[in-house]
Design a protein around this motif. Structure first.
Motif, PDB file in Angstrom:
ATOM      1  N   GLU A  62      10.102 -10.605  -3.478  1.00 38.82           N
ATOM      2  CA  GLU A  62       9.108  -9.713  -2.859  1.00 38.82           C
ATOM      3  C   GLU A  62       9.117  -8.337  -3.517  1.00 38.82           C
ATOM      4  N   MET A  63       9.162  -8.318  -4.841  1.00 38.27           N
ATOM      5  CA  MET A  63       9.261  -7.054  -5.569  1.00 38.27           C
ATOM      6  C   MET A  63       8.053  -6.158  -5.384  1.00 38.27           C
ATOM      7  N   GLN A  64       6.917  -6.732  -5.010  1.00 38.35           N
ATOM      8  CA  GLN A  64       5.724  -5.894  -4.819  1.00 38.35           C
ATOM      9  C   GLN A  64       5.885  -4.929  -3.651  1.00 38.35           C
ATOM     10  N   ASP A  70      -4.982  -4.399   0.626  1.00 43.25           N
ATOM     11  CA  ASP A  70      -4.109  -4.934   1.671  1.00 43.25           C
ATOM     12  C   ASP A  70      -4.122  -6.460   1.684  1.00 43.25           C
ATOM     13  N   LEU A  71      -5.287  -7.063   1.496  1.00 42.29           N
ATOM     14  CA  LEU A  71      -5.388  -8.518   1.504  1.00 42.29           C
ATOM     15  C   LEU A  71      -4.708  -9.132   0.281  1.00 42.29           C
ATOM     16  N   LEU A  72      -4.737  -8.415  -0.820  1.00 39.84           N
ATOM     17  CA  LEU A  72      -4.011  -8.873  -2.006  1.00 39.84           C
ATOM     18  C   LEU A  72      -2.502  -8.757  -1.788  1.00 39.84           C
ATOM     19  N   LYS A  73      -2.055  -7.652  -1.189  1.00 42.01           N
ATOM     20  CA  LYS A  73      -0.630  -7.467  -0.931  1.00 42.01           C
ATOM     21  C   LYS A  73      -0.095  -8.499   0.059  1.00 42.01           C
ATOM     22  N   GLN A  74      -0.938  -8.878   1.020  1.00 43.69           N
ATOM     23  CA  GLN A  74      -0.520  -9.875   2.010  1.00 43.69           C
ATOM     24  C   GLN A  74      -0.499 -11.276   1.413  1.00 43.69           C
ATOM     25  N   GLY A  75      -1.162 -11.455   0.278  1.00 38.95           N
ATOM     26  CA  GLY A  75      -1.191 -12.763  -0.354  1.00 38.95           C
ATOM     27  C   GLY A  75      -2.283 -13.680   0.170  1.00 38.95           C
ATOM     28  N   THR A  76      -3.186 -13.159   0.999  1.00 43.36           N
ATOM     29  CA  THR A  76      -4.289 -13.984   1.496  1.00 43.36           C
ATOM     30  C   THR A  76      -5.307 -14.240   0.390  1.00 43.36           C
ATOM     31  N   LEU A  77      -5.558 -13.203  -0.421  1.00 50.05           N
ATOM     32  CA  LEU A  77      -6.456 -13.317  -1.563  1.00 50.05           C
ATOM     33  C   LEU A  77      -5.670 -13.105  -2.849  1.00 50.05           C
TER      34      LEU A  77
END
Length: 396
Positions: free
Chosen positions: A179-181, A363-370
């Motif tokens: 989870e380095m991001q 935020d959606l990229l960071k959450q991994g949804t997109l």
């Protein structure tokens, strides 16, 4: 009532569950092996191996694969840290370093050995630690004396002391960061500077890290890691998907018919986690048979699809704010209509500017949804776009 003995299901859907067959990841494993051999055999500190990709493509499993290889081949333990949202990771890393330091100290000269070769006085009772090593593996407890604790060391002194101890004991260790991001850039740069210094001293350390694709964006970039060996993990191609489905079934003694494997691979869409889910239910549907047929695979698809919907799809949707749901629904409409889901197209649909929507997108990229594919956004999990369009409108 007596029944047929259950045969272990060879498919492993679940977080950090290593699949029997690591489909499509040969190049990654080869680079992990190479890094380990450079550290253990060539006595040089290799560049880190960095893994990026959406959730569910096997990044965490591959970090575990490095630890497993290190333990099985060389008896090396693992220093591991998983970065948590909004929290510094240094304290967690220090605890892991301390645990491995004590493990190497107790093992004595020559490093760690298989369980039946451990010193007689080393008992498995207290001080829980994790180490992927021969004869140790998984979670192990070691009893140790309890003298007064020494003054705690900072990260530079602790990591350097562990490296020197490993050298003195003719061993080494792997360092993995997940989870380095989520890591603060300054904190990550501190760790990077230590590893860079260690490379000059030939520390016996093989390092690997993993995170979502956003970790490569400028606000997360750290120079030392930019020079790492990078792998961008994504979906498997059709043949890789078939291989990942056929391998576990064949090893477990209930092979997949080719048409069954092709059907399951098509439904899973190349998503490694979904491949395990579809394989799992196909195995269940074929209970008592000597092969997994197309009929069994087809009957499994509906159940596997529901499992993904009730788990991953619903979980991501529930975690999204109303604004994020509106954004996701717009992406879904574009994807289903086969229209490029670019930032501009999404903004036009919503009557906003790309700048106004940048934080929602981020935020959606960071959450991994997109995830990002060139200039286009797509859902990380195949099939989620269609599912999103079946949900009540977020604007209602």
């Amino acid at each position: 009532m007596a029944g047929t003995a259950r045969i272990q299901n060879p498919y492993r859907p679940g977080f950090n569950q290593a699949p029997v067959t690591l489909g499509g990841r040969t190049d990654v494993v080869e680079d992990l092996v190479d890094a380990l051999e450079i550290a253990a055999i060539d006595h040089r500190m290799p560049p880190p191996v960095m893994l990026v990709g959406p959730r569910g493509v096997g990044k965490t499993v591959l970090l575990g694969e490095l630890a497993d290889l290190a333990g099985r081949r060389f008896g090396w333990p693992r220093v591991h840290v998983e970065v948590r949202p909004g929290a510094p990771f240094t304290d967690d890393l220090l605890r892991s370093i301390e645990q491995v330091h004590r493990l190497i100290e107790q093992a004595g000269p020559g490093g760690l050995r298989p369980a039946d070769e451990r010193p007689h006085g080393l008992r498995t009772e207290s001080a829980t630690i994790r180490a992927q090593v021969v004869g140790v593996g998984g979670e192990v407890r070691f009893a140790r004396p309890t003298p007064a604790d020494p003054e705690p060391m900072g990260l530079p002194d602790a990591l350097r002391a562990l490296a020197h101890l490993a050298i003195d004991h003719d061993t080494g260790f792997v360092l993995t960061i997940d989870e380095m991001q989520l890591a603060d850039r300054t904190e990550l740069a501190t760790l990077a500077s230590l590893l860079q210094a260690g490379a000059g001293e030939d520390w016996p350390v093989a390092t690997a890290g993993a995170g979502l694709p956003v970790m490569r964006q400028p606000e997360h970039a750290v120079t030392y890691f930019e020079r790492a060996t990078w792998h961008e993990l994504g979906l498997l191609d059709p043949q890789e998907s078939i291989d990942a489905l056929e391998g576990p079934a064949a090893q477990a003694g209930r092979p997949l018919d080719l048409d069954a494997a092709e059907r399951l691979a098509l439904e899973a869409g190349g998503y490694p986690y979904a491949i395990q889910v579809y394989g799992h239910y196909a195995w269940r549907a074929s209970d008592g048979a000597d092969r997994i047929t197309l009929e069994a695979a087809s009957s499994a698809c509906d159940r596997a699809g529901r499992a993904l919907a009730q788990g991953l799809y619903a979980g991501r949707w529930s975690a999204a704010s109303p604004t994020q749901r509106t954004y996701l629904a717009t992406v879904a409409r574009l994807v289903v209509d086969r229209t490029p889901a670019t930032g501009r197209a999404i903004a036009d649909q919503l009557g906003r500017t790309t700048r106004q929507l940048s934080s929602v997108r981020s935020d959606l990229l960071k959450q991994g949804t997109l995830t990002v594919d060139g200039d286009e956004l797509r859902f990380t999990i195949p099939g989620m776009a269609e599912w999103v369009l079946e949900q009540p409108s977020p604007n209602r």
